[in-house]
Design an enzyme around this catalytic site. Structure first.
Site, PDB file in Angstrom:
ATOM      1  N   SER A  24     -12.433  -8.723  10.597  1.00  0.00           N
ATOM      2  CA  SER A  24     -11.636  -7.719   9.908  1.00  0.00           C
ATOM      3  C   SER A  24     -12.178  -7.473   8.505  1.00  0.00           C
ATOM      4  O   SER A  24     -12.736  -8.381   7.882  1.00  0.00           O
ATOM      5  CB  SER A  24     -10.192  -8.220   9.833  1.00  0.00           C
ATOM      6  N   PRO A  25     -12.029  -6.266   7.973  1.00  0.00           N
ATOM      7  CA  PRO A  25     -12.490  -5.999   6.600  1.00  0.00           C
ATOM      8  C   PRO A  25     -11.717  -6.867   5.609  1.00  0.00           C
ATOM      9  O   PRO A  25     -10.486  -6.888   5.635  1.00  0.00           O
ATOM     10  CB  PRO A  25     -12.160  -4.521   6.387  1.00  0.00           C
ATOM     11  N   CYS A  27     -11.679  -7.872   1.418  1.00  0.00           N
ATOM     12  CA  CYS A  27     -12.243  -7.639   0.088  1.00  0.00           C
ATOM     13  C   CYS A  27     -12.775  -8.932  -0.505  1.00  0.00           C
ATOM     14  O   CYS A  27     -12.093  -9.962  -0.495  1.00  0.00           O
ATOM     15  CB  CYS A  27     -11.187  -7.038  -0.830  1.00  0.00           C
ATOM     16  N   ALA A  59     -12.963  -2.855   2.586  1.00  0.00           N
ATOM     17  CA  ALA A  59     -12.565  -1.546   2.069  1.00  0.00           C
ATOM     18  C   ALA A  59     -13.553  -1.088   1.010  1.00  0.00           C
ATOM     19  O   ALA A  59     -13.702  -1.714  -0.040  1.00  0.00           O
ATOM     20  CB  ALA A  59     -11.160  -1.619   1.483  1.00  0.00           C
ATOM     21  N   GLN A 101     -15.438  -0.005   6.548  1.00  0.00           N
ATOM     22  CA  GLN A 101     -14.129   0.613   6.319  1.00  0.00           C
ATOM     23  C   GLN A 101     -14.207   1.479   5.060  1.00  0.00           C
ATOM     24  O   GLN A 101     -14.473   0.968   3.964  1.00  0.00           O
ATOM     25  CB  GLN A 101     -13.053  -0.461   6.151  1.00  0.00           C
ATOM     26  N   TYR A 183      -2.330   1.954   0.568  1.00  0.00           N
ATOM     27  CA  TYR A 183      -3.377   2.688  -0.122  1.00  0.00           C
ATOM     28  C   TYR A 183      -3.214   4.188   0.137  1.00  0.00           C
ATOM     29  O   TYR A 183      -2.273   4.618   0.796  1.00  0.00           O
ATOM     30  CB  TYR A 183      -4.747   2.143   0.270  1.00  0.00           C
ATOM     31  N   ARG A 231      -7.363   2.223  10.673  1.00  0.00           N
ATOM     32  CA  ARG A 231      -6.409   1.130  10.445  1.00  0.00           C
ATOM     33  C   ARG A 231      -5.119   1.722   9.901  1.00  0.00           C
ATOM     34  O   ARG A 231      -5.135   2.509   8.939  1.00  0.00           O
ATOM     35  CB  ARG A 231      -6.958   0.089   9.473  1.00  0.00           C
ATOM     36  N   ARG A 325      -8.570 -14.323   7.906  1.00  0.00           N
ATOM     37  CA  ARG A 325      -8.590 -15.632   7.253  1.00  0.00           C
ATOM     38  C   ARG A 325      -9.236 -16.716   8.114  1.00  0.00           C
ATOM     39  O   ARG A 325      -9.925 -17.599   7.598  1.00  0.00           O
ATOM     40  CB  ARG A 325      -7.169 -16.032   6.859  1.00  0.00           C
TER      41      ARG A 325
END
Length: 356
Positions: A24-25, A27, A59, A101, A183, A231, A325
């Site tokens: 998963s993206p 940051c 992102a 992403q 966002y 997403r 994670r």
């Protein structure tokens, strides 16, 4: 286990993922001027070495003021494009699909790095003007965003297409559009953050307009043989906010535009939502969107056990497992999961001695 769904290929358009495990993206807050560097090469590359079928870059801002923080990646210029190329190539060399992403953080941009508290930047720290559908701050003490004008909205469409063009030149095989977590595009979708009275606010059709225009513009540019993900936050977890019912309507519209998979996350629109976090807590939303909109979905959120991931796929709740994670804890989770499930997978030849 005779036949693992988790380790079966998934084909979307011309791209075949060797398994249904995606990174998963996430940051990293480690870029300077939006440029990827050695950290990103090692972070992303090690997850590809670890056996994931898809690695999605965090992102990535389509313009400088679209980043969450000054440490976030960007893709709006040639220098960034060139820095992405070797990272993308390394991921692909491992037999892993390289995705990115594309995002704009809206009213939640101009914040400090996560490990410094992630609070809104001060002018002395280089704060910039944030934007949103309405002049409503995310929370007390946050920047009040500039309410976007219609010409500014139209410019943002071009910004997303421009970044998609650069992503294609960099060699990415998949784009995910970030319409979740409070966002910018989620801000347009949610009635909690969108109080506009023009064609971009009010009823559901109007609130969906800008995100759908972005999806349509990127899909029109992005090669027909390459997949496009979106997403979403399938619920705000707040009464009178965005919810699963609206998400299904939205997903149907995205499918009609040529979006291939909905990555189903939740939350992020308001700071104090009560979210029942636990293993697989977002899976019901992936299942609901999959069945309600008849579109492929990705499940994400505290999925750590291979048997649980297998069950999600076997029971038709989702088509792809996205992991965050747990992939930070164990970049080689796919290889370890294969062993637990009794699936024979090939380790990198450089690590071949592990299996002897």
């Amino acid at each position: 286990m005779n036949q693992s769904r988790l380790f079966s290929p998934l084909k979307l358009r011309s791209i075949e993922f060797k398994n249904r495990i995606a990174v998963s993206p996430m940051c990293m807050y480690s870029a300077v001027n939006g440029l990827p560097n050695e950290w990103h090469m090692v972070h992303l590359g090690s997850r590809a070495v670890g056996g994931a079928g898809l690695v999605i870059v965090e992102a990535t801002g389509v313009r400088p003021d679209g980043r969450i923080s000054p440490g976030c990646l960007g893709l709006w210029n040639q220098e960034q494009l060139e820095k992405f190329k070797p990272i993308v190539q390394f991921i692909k060399n491992q037999g892993t699909v390289a995705g990115i992403q594309l995002a704009h953080a809206g009213r939640k941009s101009s914040t400090d790095l996560a490990w410094k508290g992630g609070k809104p930047l001060t002018p002395e720290q280089g704060a910039w003007t944030t934007v949103g559908p309405s002049a409503l701050p995310f929370s007390e003490g946050w920047h009040t965003p500039h309410a976007l004008t219609v010409p500014e909205i139209k410019q943002l469409l071009q910004d997303f297409v421009h970044s998609a063009d650069l992503a294609l030149q960099a060699g990415f095989q998949l784009i995910e559009l970030h319409m979740a977590h409070g966002y910018l595009m989620h801000e347009f979708l949610s009635p909690l953050s969108n109080h506009r009275t023009d064609n971009y606010g009010g009823n559901l059709e109007n609130r969906m307009r800008f995100p759908l225009e972005v999806a349509a513009a990127v899909r029109k540019f992005w090669p027909a043989e390459l997949p496009l993900f979106v997403r979403i936050s399938a619920t705000d977890w707040v009464e009178d906010g965005w919810d699963l019912e609206q998400s299904i309507v939205f997903a149907k519209e995205l499918k009609n535009l040529g979006v291939d998979l909905i990555d189903c996350s939740t939350g992020g629109s308001v700071p104090k939502a009560k979210i029942p976090v636990g293993p697989g807590y977002q899976v019901p939303f992936a299942e609901g969107v999959r069945k309600g909109a008849d579109i492929a979905t990705g499940a994400v959120g505290m999925i750590t056990d291979p048997y649980n991931a297998e069950e999600i796929l076997q029971s038709g709740k989702a088509d792809l497992i996205l992991m965050a994670r747990e992939m930070l804890r164990d970049p080689y989770w796919p290889l370890h999961a294969a062993k637990k499930l009794g699936v024979d997978v090939t380790w990198p030849k450089q690590y071949g001695r592990v299996n002897t």
